[in-house]
Write an enzyme that holds these catalytic residues in place. Structure first.
Site, mmCIF file in Angstrom:
data_model
loop_
_atom_site.group_PDB
_atom_site.id
_atom_site.type_symbol
_atom_site.label_atom_id
_atom_site.label_comp_id
_atom_site.label_asym_id
_atom_site.label_seq_id
_atom_site.Cartn_x
_atom_site.Cartn_y
_atom_site.Cartn_z
ATOM 1 N N CYS A 86 0.829 -1.206 0.000
ATOM 2 C CA CYS A 86 0.000 0.000 0.000
ATOM 3 C C CYS A 86 0.872 1.268 0.000
ATOM 4 O O CYS A 86 1.539 1.522 -0.988
ATOM 5 C CB CYS A 86 -0.994 -0.073 1.157
ATOM 6 S SG CYS A 86 -2.471 0.884 0.835
ATOM 7 N N ARG A 113 -2.096 7.663 -5.910
ATOM 8 C CA ARG A 113 -2.513 7.541 -4.495
ATOM 9 C C ARG A 113 -4.035 7.548 -4.420
ATOM 10 O O ARG A 113 -4.691 8.234 -5.200
ATOM 11 C CB ARG A 113 -2.011 8.731 -3.674
ATOM 12 C CG ARG A 113 -0.545 8.761 -3.423
ATOM 13 C CD ARG A 113 -0.213 9.899 -2.461
ATOM 14 N NE ARG A 113 -0.742 9.644 -1.140
ATOM 15 C CZ ARG A 113 -1.200 10.585 -0.317
ATOM 16 N NH1 ARG A 113 -1.220 11.850 -0.687
ATOM 17 N NH2 ARG A 113 -1.660 10.258 0.877
ATOM 18 N N HIS A 188 -3.143 -4.960 1.794
ATOM 19 C CA HIS A 188 -2.518 -5.205 3.110
ATOM 20 C C HIS A 188 -2.516 -6.699 3.431
ATOM 21 O O HIS A 188 -3.442 -7.183 4.098
ATOM 22 C CB HIS A 188 -3.339 -4.499 4.204
ATOM 23 C CG HIS A 188 -3.136 -3.029 4.261
ATOM 24 N ND1 HIS A 188 -2.311 -2.423 5.178
ATOM 25 C CD2 HIS A 188 -3.653 -2.044 3.496
ATOM 26 C CE1 HIS A 188 -2.328 -1.117 4.983
ATOM 27 N NE2 HIS A 188 -3.139 -0.862 3.974
ATOM 28 N N GLU A 190 -0.969 -8.316 5.621
ATOM 29 C CA GLU A 190 -0.853 -8.583 7.066
ATOM 30 C C GLU A 190 -2.213 -8.585 7.757
ATOM 31 O O GLU A 190 -2.328 -9.004 8.901
ATOM 32 C CB GLU A 190 0.099 -7.554 7.716
ATOM 33 C CG GLU A 190 -0.491 -6.173 8.019
ATOM 34 C CD GLU A 190 -0.692 -5.267 6.789
ATOM 35 O OE1 GLU A 190 -0.483 -5.720 5.648
ATOM 36 O OE2 GLU A 190 -1.072 -4.094 7.000
HETATM 37 N N1 GLN Z 1 -3.664 6.304 0.895
HETATM 38 C C1 GLN Z 1 -2.425 6.052 1.572
HETATM 39 C C2 GLN Z 1 -1.282 6.835 0.947
HETATM 40 O O1 GLN Z 1 -1.487 7.493 0.021
HETATM 41 C C3 GLN Z 1 -2.099 4.570 1.560
HETATM 42 C C4 GLN Z 1 -3.107 3.815 2.372
HETATM 43 C C5 GLN Z 1 -2.581 2.618 3.044
HETATM 44 O O2 GLN Z 1 -1.368 2.391 3.142
HETATM 45 N N2 GLN Z 1 -3.492 1.847 3.566
HETATM 46 O O3 GLN Z 1 -0.191 6.792 1.378
#
Ligand code: GLN
Length: 206
Positions: A86, A113, A188, A190
Site C-alpha cells: 500500500c 494515491r 494489506h 498482514e
Molecule cells: N492512501 C495512503 C497513501 O497514500 C495509503 C493507504 C494505506 O497504506 N493503507 O499513502
C-alpha cells in the site's frame, strides 16, 4: 557459523506491528527499523501501509531533499529483498501522481494515491495468486484488504504481474507486482488473518 536472517519492518509510522506479528508467527526474526543502523542489520525489509506523505516527512530534510535514511533505503532496495504494501508500494515506485511524496524510485511502476477513492471505497477482493510466480495451483483465493489503496497505472517492461483485479471498467489491472528483488502490493496482506502465504513467499526469496 550460522547467521540468522533478519527481516526489518520500517516502523516510522503506519501498520508495521501486524507485519511483525505475522513474521514472528512464521518463525522469522523480525526487527523494527527506525534508523540507518537498524536497517544496516537487516537482510530483507517490509515497508508497511500508512500514509506516504507522512513517511516522506520522516525521509526528507527541512528543505525537502531526501535525507540519509531515504538514501540508505534506496540503496537497500536496489540489492536486497523488499516488500512494499500500500503506502509502502507508493514509496518504492518510480512515479507517483502526488508531488508531496518523495518516492525511492526503485520499482518501475507509476501509481495513483487513493486511486480507488476515499476510505468508504475500501474493499476486500478475492485474488488468484499467479501460479507462474510459484504459488501452488488450485489453492483457495487470497482475501486481499484494500484500504485507500493506490492504483498501479503502468508498469515497466520487465515487471511481473502476480495478481490482478477487475478495475472500474472491468479491465484487469495489477495489484501485486515483482521486479528483481522488489515486491509491490496495493493491499494489506498482514490483515488477512490466518493466511500468511504472501509473507511466507516473501521470506522464501520469491
Ligand atoms: N492512501 C495512503 C497513501 O497514500 C495509503 C493507504 C494505506 O497504506 N493503507 O499513502
Amino acid at each position: 557459523m550460522v547467521t540468522s536472517r533478519i527481516t526489518g519492518v520500517l516502523a516510522l509510522q503506519g501498520g508495521y506491528a501486524r507485519h511483525i506479528d505475522v513474521l514472528r508467527k512464521l518463525g522469522a526474526e523480525a526487527r523494527e527499523v527506525r534508523t540507518r543502523q537498524d536497517l544496516a542489520d537487516c537482510d530483507s525489509l517490509i515497508i508497511p501501509g500508512g500514509e506516504s506523505t507522512v513517511f516522506t516527512k520522516f525521509l526528507t530534510n527541512a528543505d525537502g531533499t531526501p535525507n540519509d535514511l531515504h538514501s540508505d533505503l534506496r540503496s537497500f532496495a536496489l540489492t536486497r529483498p523488499v516488500m512494499g504494501t500500500c503506502a509502502g508500494l507508493i514509496l518504492l515506485s518510480e512515479n507517483c501522481d502526488d508531488n508531496r511524496v518523495a518516492p525511492l524510485g526503485v520499482l518501475p511502476v507509476t501509481v495513483a494515491r487513493n486511486g480507488w477513492g476515499r476510505q468508504t471505497e475500501s474493499f476486500i477482493e478475492k485474488l488468484d495468486l499467479n501460479p507462474e510466480a510459484g504459488f501452488k495451483k488450485n489453492t483457495a483465493p487470497f482475501e486481499a484488504v484494500f484500504i485507500r489503496a493506490p492504483r498501479i497505472l503502468s508498469i515497466g517492461p520487465e515487471v511481473r504481474i502476480l495478481a490482478s483485479v477487475s478495475g472500474r471498467n472491468e479491465a484487469s489491472e495489477p495489484v501485486m507486482v515483482a521486479w528483481k528483488n522488489i515486491l509491490g502490493l496495493t493491499f494489506h496482506p498482514e490483515l488477512s488473518v490466518d493466511d500468511a502465504r504472501i509473507h511466507e513467499w516473501f521470506l522464501s526469496g520469491f
